[in-house]
Design a protein around this motif. Structure first.
Motif, PDB file in Angstrom:
ATOM      1  N   LYS A 124       0.833  -1.208   0.000  1.00  0.00           N
ATOM      2  CA  LYS A 124       0.000   0.000   0.000  1.00  0.00           C
ATOM      3  C   LYS A 124       0.866   1.257   0.000  1.00  0.00           C
ATOM      4  N   ALA A 125       1.948   1.242   0.786  1.00  0.00           N
ATOM      5  CA  ALA A 125       2.866   2.385   0.794  1.00  0.00           C
ATOM      6  C   ALA A 125       3.535   2.543  -0.566  1.00  0.00           C
ATOM      7  N   GLY A 126       3.909   1.423  -1.194  1.00  0.00           N
ATOM      8  CA  GLY A 126       4.531   1.486  -2.514  1.00  0.00           C
ATOM      9  C   GLY A 126       3.615   2.116  -3.547  1.00  0.00           C
ATOM     10  N   LEU A 168       2.605   9.748   5.179  1.00  0.00           N
ATOM     11  CA  LEU A 168       1.878   8.477   5.172  1.00  0.00           C
ATOM     12  C   LEU A 168       0.589   8.524   5.984  1.00  0.00           C
ATOM     13  N   ALA A 169       0.408   9.578   6.771  1.00  0.00           N
ATOM     14  CA  ALA A 169      -0.844   9.699   7.530  1.00  0.00           C
ATOM     15  C   ALA A 169      -2.031   9.840   6.588  1.00  0.00           C
ATOM     16  N   SER A 170      -1.797  10.355   5.386  1.00  0.00           N
ATOM     17  CA  SER A 170      -2.891  10.457   4.409  1.00  0.00           C
ATOM     18  C   SER A 170      -3.167   9.119   3.734  1.00  0.00           C
ATOM     19  N   VAL A 171      -2.225   8.183   3.843  1.00  0.00           N
ATOM     20  CA  VAL A 171      -2.382   6.848   3.256  1.00  0.00           C
ATOM     21  C   VAL A 171      -2.955   5.878   4.279  1.00  0.00           C
ATOM     22  N   PHE A 172      -2.499   6.018   5.528  1.00  0.00           N
ATOM     23  CA  PHE A 172      -2.949   5.151   6.623  1.00  0.00           C
ATOM     24  C   PHE A 172      -3.620   6.034   7.682  1.00  0.00           C
ATOM     25  N   PRO A 173      -4.926   6.121   7.666  1.00  0.00           N
ATOM     26  CA  PRO A 173      -5.632   6.988   8.630  1.00  0.00           C
ATOM     27  C   PRO A 173      -5.263   6.678  10.079  1.00  0.00           C
ATOM     28  N   GLU A 174      -5.042   5.402  10.394  1.00  0.00           N
ATOM     29  CA  GLU A 174      -4.615   5.043  11.751  1.00  0.00           C
ATOM     30  C   GLU A 174      -3.084   5.067  11.788  1.00  0.00           C
ATOM     31  N   LEU A 180       2.805  -0.040  11.173  1.00  0.00           N
ATOM     32  CA  LEU A 180       3.589   0.937  10.416  1.00  0.00           C
ATOM     33  C   LEU A 180       5.018   1.005  10.941  1.00  0.00           C
ATOM     34  N   ALA A 181       5.163   0.924  12.260  1.00  0.00           N
ATOM     35  CA  ALA A 181       6.506   0.912  12.835  1.00  0.00           C
ATOM     36  C   ALA A 181       7.180  -0.434  12.608  1.00  0.00           C
ATOM     37  N   GLU A 182       6.426  -1.518  12.742  1.00  0.00           N
ATOM     38  CA  GLU A 182       7.009  -2.845  12.588  1.00  0.00           C
ATOM     39  C   GLU A 182       7.447  -3.104  11.156  1.00  0.00           C
TER      40      GLU A 182
END
Length: 633
Positions: A124-126, A168-174, A180-182
């Protein structure tokens, strides 16, 4: 973990090999089968056949063959267990784990779920980074300035991480999701007054290179700055799905090119890989900010038998090459090629090709330093060979390098070369490094002739303390052990030799008719599933197999007991014995293929060309065979 054979049979019966292969190879119906271009070697006319009735694939060009699990192992580079799990997941099957406790099963299931979830987060980040690239003129200009086309950027999934701290806050609302850290995408700083750590994106204002595993799944990222900021490259940290010491950038994209070009080219950075793909060398990969490890080398040799390491010609490049040498030595068998390419100090692969052309770079690669020469150069560095002390220093440097090599002709030759440099005989140096039993007298000329006519099976008796157990015929007659028996005995006695064989020899042995072929195919699966095993462990795995009696027979000595362990000179003799027996068997196989080619001359316009190629192979092979052996003609 042991996977029941019954489950493997059920999985193969349920899987559709045409569907599995068709995801990677464009197939067309041709009679009862499907045909396509072989993904394991370069060809212009399709010779790769997939049978829906036999659930089997076979290439008439390079000889590769197997079932759906074998295809995933060969094409995707998976291990046996990984391929079974992957295939079972596609068909909704749960792989049974007979020897695992409920706690171990639950833990393994949780680990697989965690890995799948982390991969989804990274994918998803990619996707987000690739969208940002399309909206970033500066990143696009940077890639264009490096000569990267849009097509190559899409092939490698290149993206861009904007300069903001929490993009990335706009990609992952939580954004506070622990995943995300892991996954390494977000860094959690020290705790603030409210007990929570400050969170921010790891990658900011960098061109992003997704790192994919051999299945094409995103497992991490590498980010490169577009200016002179430090660090120039930033990689994902170690995670449950990503380990720098085991992964190679570009491996997923380069697998097919390894076979087409005949070698893998290992470079030092992402941009080297991308630029080389742009300039006609799609067979390049790169380590991920760490020295080349044995795990890297082993992974490459699952796809090719020739590896070229490319380094800068400066002191740092030499140090990196020295570390790569250490990682490569355990895998430098007689059927593999390892070379070291040192570019001029002012060039990387990209600039070299742009200045001198692709043909010049290809010649440069072809003339790269062989492992044997670089090994000698590394050992003699700083040693004054004009003095006894300097030669002793060389011997001390060379010993761990030479000892790391697998047994074989290369190791024997290098012993002689080092012996000449330190002014000792090979026997003296061998005794100094690894004392061996006193040499036995050489056999007479008559004995040598007998050995050649028997395919060297009689020499086994003199060298290893007894002949292979013969097969009994009716009326008490005894049939001498055949070459497949001798090969089975030597490979079951020393499983490491199976891994050292070429793909062609693997195919030849697994294609043998009857129990012998099935025994060798089983041995191959054991290596993929369990790794190296002694005979005692292999014997347990043979319980209930149809070829159990065959294996037991060839592994029983003349006194009715098990074949004794081979050490020192006997172990080296066994390696030579195996090579010799397999040469005779390969010559027979090539001869049979020639007969098939001649029979097809009237209907196949390529049959004569195939016959000539086989004849060239046989001529090359016969140079290694004994000249008066009747089977070599």
């Amino acid at each position: 973990m042991t996977i029941p054979a019954s489950f493997i049979q059920e999985l193969i019966a349920r899987a559709d090999v045409v569907e599995i292969v068709g995801r990677y190879v464009q197939l067309k119906k041709a009679g009862a089968n499907f045909m396509g271009l072989c993904p394991f070697h370069g060809e212009k006319s399709p010779s790769f056949s997939v049978s829906p009735t036999k659930q089997f694939y076979h290439c008439f060009g390079c000889g590769v063959h197997g079932n759906a699990i074998g295809f995933l192992m060969e094409h995707a580079g998976m291990g046996f267990v990984e391929a079974v799990h992957d295939l079972a997941g596609q068909y909704g099957l749960q792989v049974p784990e007979d020897d695992a406790s409920p706690e171990e099963r639950a833990r393994a299931a949780g680990q697989r779920q965690k890995q799948a979830t982390l991969t989804e987060v990274l994918e998803k980040a990619g996707d987000a980074y690739r969208k940002h690239l399309r909206q970033s003129p500066s990143a696009i200009d940077y890639l264009k300035g490096r000569g990267v086309s849009g097509e190559v950027a899409r092939q490698f999934g290149i993206g861009y991480a904007p300069a903001g701290w929490r993009t990335l806050a706009s990609v992952f609302p939580e954004y506070d999701d622990p995943l995300l850290a892991e996954s390494g995408l977000v860094i959690v700083g020290e705790e603030t007054d409210n007990g929570e750590g400050k969170r921010y994106d790891r990658f900011r204002d960098r061109v992003m290179f997704p790192i994919r595993n051999v299945k094409g799944e995103c497992i991490g990222f590498g980010g490169r700055v577009m200016g002179d900021e430090k660090p120039k490259y930033l990689n994902s940290p170690e995670t449950p799905v990503f380990s720098k010491g085991r992964e190679l950038y570009g491996l997923y994209e380069a697998r097919a090119a390894f076979r087409e070009h005949g070698y893998a080219l290992v470079t030092e950075g992402y941009m080297d890989v991308v630029a080389l793909a742009q300039l006609g060398f799609p067979n390049a990969v790169a380590t991920l900010g760490t020295a080349c490890t044995p795990e890297h080398v082993q992974k490459l040799f699952r796809f090719t038998e020739s590896v070229v390491f490319s380094f800068d010609g400066d002191a740092a490049g030499r140090r990196a090459a020295r570390k790569a040498l250490d990682g490569a030595l355990p895998y430098a068998s007689d059927v593999r090629s390892i070379k070291f390419l040192f570019l001029p100090a002012e060039h990387d692969p990209d600039s070299f090709i742009r200045e001198f052309g692709a043909d010049a770079f290809a010649r440069f690669v072809n003339e790269a330093t062989p492992l044997s020469r670089f090994m000698i150069e590394a050992a003699r560095e700083g040693c004054d060979l004009g003095s006894a002390e300097g030669r002793a220093h060389l011997a001390s440097n060379a010993r761990p390098l030479w000892s790391a090599l697998p047994d074989g002709a290369l190791k024997r030759q290098l012993l002689g070369e080092f012996a000449e440099l330190v002014q000792l005989s090979p026997q003296e140096l061998g005794e100094l490094w690894a004392p061996t039993p006193a040499a036995r007298p050489a056999p007479s000329f008559r004995q040598q002739g007998d050995d050649r006519r028997m395919g060297d099976t009689r020499s086994f008796e003199r060298r290893h303390g007894g002949a292979p157990t013969p097969r009994r015929l009716a009326a008490g007659r005894v049939l001498p052990p055949g070459r497949p028996d001798v090969a089975a005995r030597l490979l079951l006695s020393n499983m490491a030799q199976w891994e050292a064989l070429s793909h062609e020899l693997h195919a030849m042995l697994c294609d043998l008719p009857g129990e012998h072929g099935r025994l060798f195919a089983w041995l191959d699966s054991q290596l993929h599933e369990h790794g190296m095993q002694p005979w005692a462990a292999l014997r347990e795995g043979l319980r209930g197999m149809e070829f159990e009696a065959l294996a037991e027979r060839v592994m029983t000595g003349p006194d009715g007991g098990p074949v004794p362990d081979l050490e020192g000179e006997q172990a080296a003799d066994a390696v030579r014995e195996l090579r010799n027996v397999l040469d005779y068997m390969l010559d027979d196989r090539l001869k049979a293929q020639q007969s098939e080619a001649i029979a097809a001359v009237g209907s196949d316009p390529r049959a004569l060309e195939r016959y000539k190629a086989l004849e060239a192979r046989r001529l090359e092979l016969r140079r290694r065979l004994k000249p008066d052996n009747p089977d070599s003609t």
